[in-house]
Design a protein around this motif. Structure first.
Motif, PDB file in Angstrom:
ATOM      1  N   ARG A 119     -13.736 -36.004-147.815  1.00 38.52           N
ATOM      2  CA  ARG A 119     -13.267 -36.822-148.944  1.00 38.52           C
ATOM      3  C   ARG A 119     -14.194 -38.017-149.145  1.00 38.52           C
ATOM      4  N   ARG A 120     -14.648 -38.191-150.377  1.00 38.49           N
ATOM      5  CA  ARG A 120     -15.546 -39.307-150.696  1.00 38.49           C
ATOM      6  C   ARG A 120     -14.748 -40.582-150.873  1.00 38.49           C
ATOM      7  N   ARG A 121     -15.242 -41.668-150.262  1.00 40.12           N
ATOM      8  CA  ARG A 121     -14.592 -42.980-150.384  1.00 40.12           C
ATOM      9  C   ARG A 121     -15.533 -44.021-150.991  1.00 40.12           C
TER      10      ARG A 121
ATOM     11  N   GLY B 253     -19.815 -41.509-156.239  1.00 40.26           N
ATOM     12  CA  GLY B 253     -20.796 -40.441-156.277  1.00 40.26           C
ATOM     13  C   GLY B 253     -20.148 -39.071-156.299  1.00 40.26           C
ATOM     14  N   HIS B 254     -20.956 -38.046-156.019  1.00 40.93           N
ATOM     15  CA  HIS B 254     -20.433 -36.675-156.014  1.00 40.93           C
ATOM     16  C   HIS B 254     -21.230 -35.841-155.011  1.00 40.93           C
ATOM     17  N   ASP B 255     -20.718 -34.670-154.690  1.00 41.28           N
ATOM     18  CA  ASP B 255     -21.381 -33.777-153.733  1.00 41.28           C
ATOM     19  C   ASP B 255     -22.183 -32.709-154.467  1.00 41.28           C
ATOM     20  N   TRP B 256     -23.157 -32.134-153.750  1.00 36.97           N
ATOM     21  CA  TRP B 256     -24.050 -31.147-154.359  1.00 36.97           C
ATOM     22  C   TRP B 256     -24.653 -30.245-153.276  1.00 36.97           C
ATOM     23  N   MET B 257     -25.140 -29.113-153.724  1.00 35.83           N
ATOM     24  CA  MET B 257     -25.884 -28.204-152.850  1.00 35.83           C
ATOM     25  C   MET B 257     -27.033 -27.589-153.630  1.00 35.83           C
ATOM     26  N   VAL B 258     -28.213 -27.504-152.988  1.00 39.05           N
ATOM     27  CA  VAL B 258     -29.388 -26.878-153.592  1.00 39.05           C
ATOM     28  C   VAL B 258     -29.604 -25.510-152.951  1.00 39.05           C
ATOM     29  N   ILE B 259     -29.781 -24.491-153.795  1.00 38.15           N
ATOM     30  CA  ILE B 259     -29.950 -23.115-153.333  1.00 38.15           C
ATOM     31  C   ILE B 259     -31.290 -22.579-153.819  1.00 38.15           C
ATOM     32  N   ARG B 260     -32.071 -22.031-152.914  1.00 38.64           N
ATOM     33  CA  ARG B 260     -33.283 -21.305-153.297  1.00 38.64           C
ATOM     34  C   ARG B 260     -32.865 -19.892-153.669  1.00 38.64           C
ATOM     35  N   LEU B 261     -33.141 -19.483-154.878  1.00 41.70           N
ATOM     36  CA  LEU B 261     -32.711 -18.180-155.364  1.00 41.70           C
ATOM     37  C   LEU B 261     -33.470 -17.051-154.674  1.00 41.70           C
ATOM     38  N   ALA B 262     -32.882 -15.870-154.689  1.00 39.35           N
ATOM     39  CA  ALA B 262     -33.505 -14.715-154.057  1.00 39.35           C
ATOM     40  C   ALA B 262     -34.844 -14.379-154.697  1.00 39.35           C
ATOM     41  N   SER B 263     -34.958 -14.659-155.990  1.00 42.90           N
ATOM     42  CA  SER B 263     -36.182 -14.432-156.748  1.00 42.90           C
ATOM     43  C   SER B 263     -36.187 -15.388-157.920  1.00 42.90           C
ATOM     44  N   PRO B 264     -37.350 -15.835-158.365  1.00 47.59           N
ATOM     45  CA  PRO B 264     -37.366 -16.571-159.630  1.00 47.59           C
ATOM     46  C   PRO B 264     -36.756 -15.712-160.728  1.00 47.59           C
ATOM     47  N   GLY B 265     -35.982 -16.314-161.603  1.00 48.83           N
ATOM     48  CA  GLY B 265     -35.358 -15.519-162.648  1.00 48.83           C
ATOM     49  C   GLY B 265     -34.625 -16.354-163.669  1.00 48.83           C
ATOM     50  N   LYS B 266     -34.114 -15.649-164.692  1.00 43.65           N
ATOM     51  CA  LYS B 266     -33.318 -16.269-165.739  1.00 43.65           C
ATOM     52  C   LYS B 266     -31.839 -16.152-165.378  1.00 43.65           C
ATOM     53  N   VAL B 267     -31.052 -17.099-165.846  1.00 45.54           N
ATOM     54  CA  VAL B 267     -29.624 -17.131-165.535  1.00 45.54           C
ATOM     55  C   VAL B 267     -28.828 -16.707-166.765  1.00 45.54           C
ATOM     56  N   GLY B 268     -27.908 -15.744-166.575  1.00 45.58           N
ATOM     57  CA  GLY B 268     -27.098 -15.258-167.687  1.00 45.58           C
ATOM     58  C   GLY B 268     -25.605 -15.491-167.527  1.00 45.58           C
ATOM     59  N   ARG B 269     -25.156 -15.650-166.282  1.00 45.03           N
ATOM     60  CA  ARG B 269     -23.735 -15.917-166.036  1.00 45.03           C
ATOM     61  C   ARG B 269     -23.593 -16.696-164.744  1.00 45.03           C
ATOM     62  N   VAL B 270     -22.640 -17.603-164.711  1.00 45.44           N
ATOM     63  CA  VAL B 270     -22.363 -18.410-163.525  1.00 45.44           C
ATOM     64  C   VAL B 270     -20.885 -18.286-163.183  1.00 45.44           C
ATOM     65  N   GLU B 271     -20.595 -18.084-161.899  1.00 45.33           N
ATOM     66  CA  GLU B 271     -19.213 -18.034-161.432  1.00 45.33           C
ATOM     67  C   GLU B 271     -19.020 -19.071-160.335  1.00 45.33           C
ATOM     68  N   ILE B 272     -17.987 -19.887-160.484  1.00 44.42           N
ATOM     69  CA  ILE B 272     -17.607 -20.873-159.467  1.00 44.42           C
ATOM     70  C   ILE B 272     -16.193 -20.524-159.031  1.00 44.42           C
TER      71      ILE B 272
END
Length: 342
Positions: free
Chosen positions: A233-235, A238-257
């Motif tokens: 819990r943040r006190r 600010g906000h939290d984040w995560m950086v992900i290296r993709l499996a391959s460079p590519g274009k993004v067409g859909r995102v699911e959270i």
């Protein structure tokens, strides 16, 4: 101080092993498809315990008909001068960077030394398999997280751990990178570029207090809150984040959270950014492009976004998931067209 497998002298191996456990992919993880195929002997404790995701425990009062119950793999005492071994099939082809031979709670019954070998084969090993040396025979410490770092990564599908002469090992972790395989992709087939099993990997985050980063990219939907990424819990704003290296460079067409199982602790909002960066971890000068602007999130739900996406013709190597202000996310899916498949 401890001598490492590559000959270097560094801090206590347990400290580094803990860091690798938190930041690197375990190619032998049962949750990804790793399996123990065979062992020379598992009289006192079953070979399958080696790949349990949980940390090993010791229960002083627990015994079985065979002797003291131990949370790991343990062979009987050898009297013939031979040695014991176990063979593990990795979840998929990968580049192995190091192996953790965890002997925690094995104090008077740990092996004196170990050796690691590997093969890269579509088939499971047999008597004709040509095993190659991953690390020469080396001493290991009892009741310790022994981290064996390789001088050079090796491509492997199976690992053989040999212990001299006998004894117990609590856990075996095989750390490395999964290789992105385009061999069976159809032309223009969408791919989850953020999937751990395709070779994506988390490279940094603001916080991973309750669970490892890579949980966010595991196959399937989360089994429970532990099987996801959750921040404290943040006190302080600010906000939290995560950086992900993709499996391959590519274009993004859909995102699911997916916030499955996160009911009182899901993020209020989420967004996604992307960049093109040649290295592993984007630096402070990296130019991030918005892919998904801040969206309201809900408890225990898979949120799918297509029409809301921006800059979908850009090629990205990394994405950054932002959650506001904090909380837990079970899975992230970044579906798109890999550049390498064209």
């Amino acid at each position: 101080m401890k001598k490492m497998a590559d000959g270097s002298i560094g801090a206590d191996g347990s400290d580094e092993a803990i860091l690798w456990r938190q930041t690197k992919v375990d190619l032998a993880a049962r949750a990804l498809g790793g399996d123990v195929l065979s062992a020379s002997d598992d009289f006192f404790a079953e070979k399958d315990n080696l790949l349990l995701d949980s940390e090993p425990v010791f229960l002083p009062e627990k015994y079985t008909a065979y002797g003291k119950w131990m949370d790991g793999w343990e062979s009987r005492r050898r009297r013939t001068g031979d040695h014991d071994w176990v063979i593990v099939r990795l979840a998929t082809h990968g580049m192995v960077e190091g192996v953790e031979v965890d002997t925690r709670h094995f104090k008077g019954n740990a092996p004196g030394a170990v050796q690691l070998e590997y093969i890269a084969s579509e088939s499971d090993p047999d008597e004709q398999s040509q095993w190659q040396t991953m690390s020469a025979r080396m001493a290991v410490e009892a009741d310790h997280r022994n981290l064996i770092r390789l001088d050079q990564p090796v491509e492997a599908t199976h690992i053989r751990l040999t212990i001299f002469p006998d004894g117990g090992v609590a856990r075996l972790r095989v750390y490395g990178k999964i290789l992105f395989n385009t061999q069976h992709l159809l032309p223009n087939e969408p791919v989850d570029l953020s999937a751990l099993m395709n070779g994506a990997r988390p490279v940094s985050c603001s916080d991973a207090f309750f669970s490892p980063m890579q949980n966010l990219l595991r196959p399937g939907r989360g089994a429970d809150m532990h099987d996801g990424w959750e921040t404290r819990r943040r006190r302080t704003g600010g906000h939290d984040w995560m950086v992900i290296r993709l499996a391959s460079p590519g274009k993004v067409g859909r995102v699911e959270i997916d916030t499955l199982h996160f009911k009182g602790n899901y993020p209020d909002r989420g967004s996604l950014e992307g960049c093109y960066f040649e290295g592993e971890v984007p630096d402070d000068k990296t130019d991030w492009h918005p892919i998904l602007s801040e969206q309201k999130l809900h408890a225990h739900r898979n949120h799918s976004f297509v029409e809301n996406l921006k800059n979908t013709q850009e090629i990205y190597t990394h994405v950054r998931l932002n959650i506001f202000p904090d909380g837990g996310v079970s899975r992230l899916r970044v579906i798109g067209q890999p550049e390498s498949a064209k």
